[in-house]
Each structure stands twice: as structure tokens, then as C-alpha cells.
Design a protein around this motif. Structure first.
Motif, PDB file in Angstrom:
ATOM      1  N   PRO A  33     -64.748 -80.536 -10.400  1.00  0.00           N
ATOM      2  CA  PRO A  33     -65.607 -79.356 -10.325  1.00  0.00           C
ATOM      3  C   PRO A  33     -66.813 -79.618  -9.438  1.00  0.00           C
ATOM      4  O   PRO A  33     -67.232 -80.765  -9.269  1.00  0.00           O
ATOM      5  CB  PRO A  33     -66.021 -79.116 -11.772  1.00  0.00           C
ATOM      6  N   LYS A  35     -70.860 -78.671  -8.578  1.00  0.00           N
ATOM      7  CA  LYS A  35     -72.084 -78.088  -9.131  1.00  0.00           C
ATOM      8  C   LYS A  35     -72.377 -76.801  -8.375  1.00  0.00           C
ATOM      9  O   LYS A  35     -72.304 -76.753  -7.161  1.00  0.00           O
ATOM     10  CB  LYS A  35     -73.237 -79.068  -9.000  1.00  0.00           C
ATOM     11  N   ALA A  36     -72.652 -75.761  -9.123  1.00  0.00           N
ATOM     12  CA  ALA A  36     -72.935 -74.456  -8.536  1.00  0.00           C
ATOM     13  C   ALA A  36     -74.055 -73.804  -9.320  1.00  0.00           C
ATOM     14  O   ALA A  36     -74.393 -74.235 -10.424  1.00  0.00           O
ATOM     15  CB  ALA A  36     -71.680 -73.584  -8.578  1.00  0.00           C
ATOM     16  N   HIS A  40     -70.802 -75.027 -13.096  1.00  0.00           N
ATOM     17  CA  HIS A  40     -69.911 -75.826 -12.254  1.00  0.00           C
ATOM     18  C   HIS A  40     -68.732 -74.983 -11.823  1.00  0.00           C
ATOM     19  O   HIS A  40     -68.112 -74.309 -12.637  1.00  0.00           O
ATOM     20  CB  HIS A  40     -69.411 -77.056 -13.019  1.00  0.00           C
ATOM     21  N   ARG A  41     -68.414 -75.023 -10.534  1.00  0.00           N
ATOM     22  CA  ARG A  41     -67.264 -74.294  -9.994  1.00  0.00           C
ATOM     23  C   ARG A  41     -65.996 -75.089 -10.291  1.00  0.00           C
ATOM     24  O   ARG A  41     -65.949 -76.302 -10.148  1.00  0.00           O
ATOM     25  CB  ARG A  41     -67.423 -74.112  -8.483  1.00  0.00           C
ATOM     26  N   ASP A  63     -64.427 -69.371  -9.976  1.00  0.00           N
ATOM     27  CA  ASP A  63     -64.828 -69.369 -11.391  1.00  0.00           C
ATOM     28  C   ASP A  63     -65.889 -70.442 -11.640  1.00  0.00           C
ATOM     29  O   ASP A  63     -65.768 -71.560 -11.133  1.00  0.00           O
ATOM     30  CB  ASP A  63     -63.630 -69.695 -12.299  1.00  0.00           C
ATOM     31  N   THR A  64     -66.899 -70.103 -12.412  1.00  0.00           N
ATOM     32  CA  THR A  64     -67.885 -71.103 -12.807  1.00  0.00           C
ATOM     33  C   THR A  64     -67.913 -71.220 -14.322  1.00  0.00           C
ATOM     34  O   THR A  64     -67.680 -70.259 -15.044  1.00  0.00           O
ATOM     35  CB  THR A  64     -69.304 -70.762 -12.293  1.00  0.00           C
ATOM     36  N   ALA A  71     -65.894 -77.490 -17.452  1.00  0.00           N
ATOM     37  CA  ALA A  71     -65.367 -77.267 -16.100  1.00  0.00           C
ATOM     38  C   ALA A  71     -64.195 -78.201 -15.813  1.00  0.00           C
ATOM     39  O   ALA A  71     -63.207 -77.794 -15.194  1.00  0.00           O
ATOM     40  CB  ALA A  71     -66.469 -77.453 -15.059  1.00  0.00           C
TER      41      ALA A  71
END
Length: 92
Positions: A33, A35-36, A40-41, A63-64, A71
Motif C-alpha cells: 500500500p 501512503k495517501a 493508505h492506497r 481505494d484508500t 490496507a
């Protein structure tokens, strides 16, 4: 950073951990995943040896999920779904 680059992986680096990997139907899945904003994406690397060569598919979803653990689990589930749907054509 533009919305397109954020959506399609232009920001965070994958956060792969060894304990977040699994073998499924001859494929090695490594949860990765990114970090977004807001969590987390979902993302994973899917590897399979075909004809003596290791093929890799990089799965990245928009999707996060809130926590890294969630994630990773969701990334593994999504990778299994993609393997079930596409089989070896995933590596074409």
C-alpha cells in the motif's frame, strides 16, 4: 501535485513489509500500500514464474484504507480477486 498524479500513484512510495506477503494459486502476493491523504492506497505486487521467467504485475487501486494493517489485508484480498478474474493473462 495534481489530482491525476495523486490518483494514479504519483505521490507515496509503496510500503511493503515481508510479513505482508502470501502465496496464492502459484503467485506470490506482496502487499504494497502507498501512503495517501487520509490513509493508505491499496496496492500489491503480484509475481509468478512463467516459462522460467518471473513476471510481475503492479496492482494499484484508488481505494484508500485508514490503517496500514487494514490496507495490507485489503491489498492481499484485492490481489486474490484479480488473480481469480484474470489468471495468467494478468502478466501479458
Amino acid at each position: 501535485m495534481s489530482i491525476l498524479s495523486r490518483l494514479f500513484g504519483g505521490g507515496g512510495k509503496p510500503q511493503a513489509r515481508d510479513e505482508a506477503s502470501e502465496t496464492y494459486k502459484g503467485c506470490r502476493i506482496v502487499a504494497a500500500p502507498q501512503k495517501a491523504e487520509g490513509g493508505h492506497r491499496v496496492g500489491a505486487l503480484i509475481e509468478k514464474e512463467i516459462g522460467g521467467e518471473v513476471k510481475v504485475h503492479n496492482l494499484l487501486r484508488a481505494d484508500t484504507v485508514g490503517s496500514l494493517d487494514e490496507a495490507e489485508a485489503f491489498s492481499i484480498r484485492k490481489a486474490k480477486q484479480v488473480i481469480d478474474e484474470r489468471g495468467d493473462t494478468l502478466f501479458d
